[in-house]
Design an enzyme around this catalytic site. Structure first.
Site, mmCIF file in Angstrom:
data_model
loop_
_atom_site.group_PDB
_atom_site.id
_atom_site.type_symbol
_atom_site.label_atom_id
_atom_site.label_comp_id
_atom_site.label_asym_id
_atom_site.label_seq_id
_atom_site.Cartn_x
_atom_site.Cartn_y
_atom_site.Cartn_z
ATOM 1 N N LEU A 205 0.699 -1.341 -0.021
ATOM 2 C CA LEU A 205 -0.086 0.024 -0.089
ATOM 3 C C LEU A 205 1.147 1.322 0.105
ATOM 4 O O LEU A 205 0.556 2.306 -0.696
ATOM 5 C CB LEU A 205 -0.944 -0.045 1.175
ATOM 6 N N CYS A 206 1.795 1.268 0.873
ATOM 7 C CA CYS A 206 2.824 2.430 0.771
ATOM 8 C C CYS A 206 3.407 2.701 -0.637
ATOM 9 O O CYS A 206 3.717 4.042 -0.857
ATOM 10 C CB CYS A 206 3.766 2.298 1.931
ATOM 11 N N THR A 207 3.443 1.711 -1.500
ATOM 12 C CA THR A 207 3.947 2.078 -2.581
ATOM 13 C C THR A 207 2.833 2.888 -3.625
ATOM 14 O O THR A 207 3.302 3.612 -4.454
ATOM 15 C CB THR A 207 4.515 0.658 -3.552
ATOM 16 N N CYS B 67 -0.349 -0.371 5.847
ATOM 17 C CA CYS B 67 0.740 -0.913 5.385
ATOM 18 C C CYS B 67 1.620 -1.994 6.177
ATOM 19 O O CYS B 67 2.521 -1.623 6.973
ATOM 20 C CB CYS B 67 1.569 0.256 5.008
#
Ligand code: ZN
Lengths: 469, 205
Positions: A210-212, B134
């Site tokens: 998700l952080c990408t 995340c």
């Protein structure tokens, strides 16, 4: 063409398989016109899915002598389907796929009867599935395959030697395609591996961190997943994204385009958006046709015995790719300059004897008076189980949970009740138990399938499986 | 279930191997039985238990949670596929806060990881304001051998060791990287119920 000229030519190729003896036929194969007629009258085939593969399957089955077909699909026709889902026309857009597909094949193939079902496979009763001789799957989702597999395996019963009772076997023929790759397989519950035994054959879905997506998008797919997984929630708080709603899909597409422009990333298209969000690779008509042909032939072989069935997994990719243990065939299929040839490969997989879905389970015979508490202690002593501190579930209901404390409390009152009553007074059914086993002084947690039979509860229960329960 | 049939038809046929044999005789018998049974009661509707539910049953039974984590089942004892986990970190920046996570488990679990969201609005570099988390094992590093216990421990570690290198909340990550003291102040303010920048965080202590 008149009817009298159509009939002989239509079964000409089929007759070569059904009217003549051969070296590869099953031992009880009896060629003749009677067999051809029996196929028409007694073999009911359910086609699950009326998309690219489903359209092909319906057409192929209808042209292969099957007369009693039904088809189930929950989707409506979209413009983008028309290039390969050849039973549909522009004026059909918006109509249920199953209904239009059934109508078109019946118009073209005289004598065939196709009953369409517009709806979800989960909404049909088990009884609906029990009436089919063979189930042919033309699906693009693992969930749907897993569901149909669980349904088909639920009809399966074993004899006292743990051999499958043939009258309870519901054969499945599963097709699947992704671009130039495809597979066809035969699932005979109890004999071949079921879908669940070999679910690892399906490569896991690619999931980007998700952080990408949030910070460092690099590809068009990153932009689409950002819109789908992060932006959607930000804007539509609480409203669930529905991949089958074209408005939702368009919204995601537009957001993905904005995101891509911001980061200077090319390549976001509407069809890529659909592909990424629904995890599907664009379908190719010829792959569907090849896989459907293989599936239809297997269906015919299972029904008629005119040849040995595929054992049990056929693949055809365009590029060799290694999943764990699956030796795929290499097909130089349609390279840049056209066809170079086609190779197929058959791999025989073995079933997992402890499979929770298709395995026989461990037989436990009980008196109807046995309480749940007593049952749990019997599992500790049972020679084949020696399962300590078991938690018990039956048909999705948790009868007793040893842990966590919140569930233990909610289920504790069942302990003093008779298991027969808790299971709805059924003389014989499957329950699942999770407990601890001790193997060479090591404790391991273990989930087992148990077949509970109540002595003297109901004399007929063993014989009526084919009627459906 | 039907009780009208004469079962001998089935019993008298010799046992045959199933592979590569014709099943048409069997289909004929079944079809005739079915016609006979048509009027009999079709039996109660049965919900099919998915393979994912079975595996999850095992995961839930073998949970081994630290005292600071508790699990609840909002839909009752028979819906294990949707549950909530609350985490009270006993160390680090988030000491004293309580953070609630919702888990949604797929019918093809563990082929696919559960969907996990943080329901408590939190000022955290790896959790955004919508509750997206995340955590590598929820996405790119999920493997079917992992289980619910592993995920809960992973979530717990996010609170004891927030990581500015995988930011979902860009601002929080930058503050943690550049000025841990201010980050700590911001976390305390958010947990006590207050604004950090433009964003209001309800109290969670
Ligand atoms: Zn299996």
């Amino acid at each position: 063409m008149t009817n009298s000229t159509v009939q002989p030519s239509r079964s000409r190729d089929l007759d070569k398989l059904l009217l003549r003896p051969g070296n590869l036929v099953g031992p009880t194969f009896e060629p003749g016109l009677g067999l051809r007629e029996d196929l028409k009258e007694y073999v009911k085939v359910l086609v699950v899915g009326a998309g690219g593969l489903g359209c092909e399957l319906l057409k192929d089955l209808a042209l292969s002598g099957f007369r009693e077909l039904e088809v189930i699909d929950m989707d409506r026709i979209e413009v983008s389907n028309l290039n390969r889902q050849f039973l549909f026309r522009l004026e059909d857009v918006g109509k249920p796929k199953a209904e239009v597909a059934a109508k078109r094949v019946m118009e073209r193939v005289s004598g065939v009867n196709i009953v369409p079902h517009f709806g979800r496979i989960e909404d049909k009763e088990l009884d609906f599935y029990s009436k089919f001789s063979i189930i042919a799957l033309g699906l693009d989702s693992i969930e749907a395959r897993s569901y149909i597999n669980a349904v088909a395996c639920s009809f399966l019963e074993y004899d006292s030697d743990d051999n499958p009772q043939e009258e309870t076997v519901k054969p499945m023929v599963d097709g699947g395609t992704e671009g130039f790759k495809g597979h066809a397989r035969v699932i005979m519950p109890g004999t071949t591996p079921c879908f669940e035994c070999t679910i690892w054959l399906f490569p896991p879905q690619v999931k980007f961190p998700l952080c990408t997506l949030a910070e460092t998008p690099r590809t068009a797919a990153h932009c689409i997943e950002y819109a789908h997984l992060i932006k959607w929630d930000e804007v539509h708080s609480g409203k669930a994204f529905d991949p089958d709603d074209p408005e939702h899909m368009k919204w995601v597409y537009n957001e993905a385009v904005k995101r891509a422009e911001l980061f200077g990333i090319p390549g976001v298209t509407y069809s890529l958006t659909q592909g990424v969000v629904k995890n599907i690779i664009p379908a190719i008509a010829s792959t569907n046709a090849i896989i459907s042909a293989a599936c239809t032939l297997e269906t015919l072989k299972i029904a008629s015995g005119c040849s040995k069935t595929l054992s049990n997994y056929l693949t055809l990719p365009v590029k060799p790719r290694n999943f764990d243990g699956l030796r795929e065939l290499c097909v130089a299929f349609l390279k840049y300059n056209g066809a170079e040839g086609l190779h197929t490969k058959v791999t025989e997989f073995v079933k997992d004897k402890d499979c929770l879905v298709c395995g026989p389970g461990v037989l436990v015979e009980l008196e109807t008076s046995v309480t749940l508490e007593k049952f749990i202690s019997l599992l500790e002593e049972h020679p084949k189980l020696q399962l300590l501190k078991a938690s018990i579930s039956h048909r999705g209901k948790n009868l007793y949970m040893q842990a966590p404390p919140v569930l233990e409390e909610m289920t504790r009152s069942n302990l003093s009740l008779a298991l027969f009553d808790l299971m709805g007074k059924i003389s014989k059914d499957v329950v699942h138990a999770t407990g601890t086993i001790i193997e060479s002084d090591k404790k391991t947690s273990c989930l087992r399938k148990l077949l509970v039979v109540f002595k003297g509860a109901d004399g007929v229960a063993d014989m009526d499986t084919a009627g459906g329960a | 279930m039907d009780h009208n049939l004469n079962p001998t038809e089935l019993v008298l046929r010799p046992q045959r191997a199933l592979d590569g044999e014709d099943m048409i005789r069997l289909f004929k018998v079944k079809e005739k039985q079915r016609e006979l049974a048509e009027n009999a009661n079709g039996g109660a509707p049965v919900k099919k238990q998915s393979a994912g539910e079975l595996r999850l049953h095992k995961d839930i039974c073998e949970l081994n949670l630290p005292k600071s984590c508790t699990i609840t089942f909002p839909n009752g004892k028979d819906d294990l596929m949707n549950f909530e986990v609350s985490i009270r970190p006993d160390d680090g920046y988030y000491l004293g806060g309580t953070f609630l996570f919702s888990f949604q488990v797929s019918p093809i679990y563990p082929h696919e990881a559960p969907k996990v969201k943080c329901k408590t609005k939190v000022y955290h570099p790896n959790i955004d304001l919508e509750g997206n988390v995340c955590l590598n094992i929820l996405r790119e590093d999920w493997k079917p051998v992992l289980n619910i216990n592993t995920i809960i421990y992973g979530l717990y570690h996010l609170f004891t060791e927030p990581n500015y290198e995988d930011p979902l909340n860009h601002d929080a990550a930058a503050v943690l990287r550049d000025n841990p003291k201010i980050f700590e102040t911001n976390v305390r303010r958010a947990m006590a119920g207050g604004y950090v920048g433009q964003n209001f965080f309800p109290r969670c202590m």
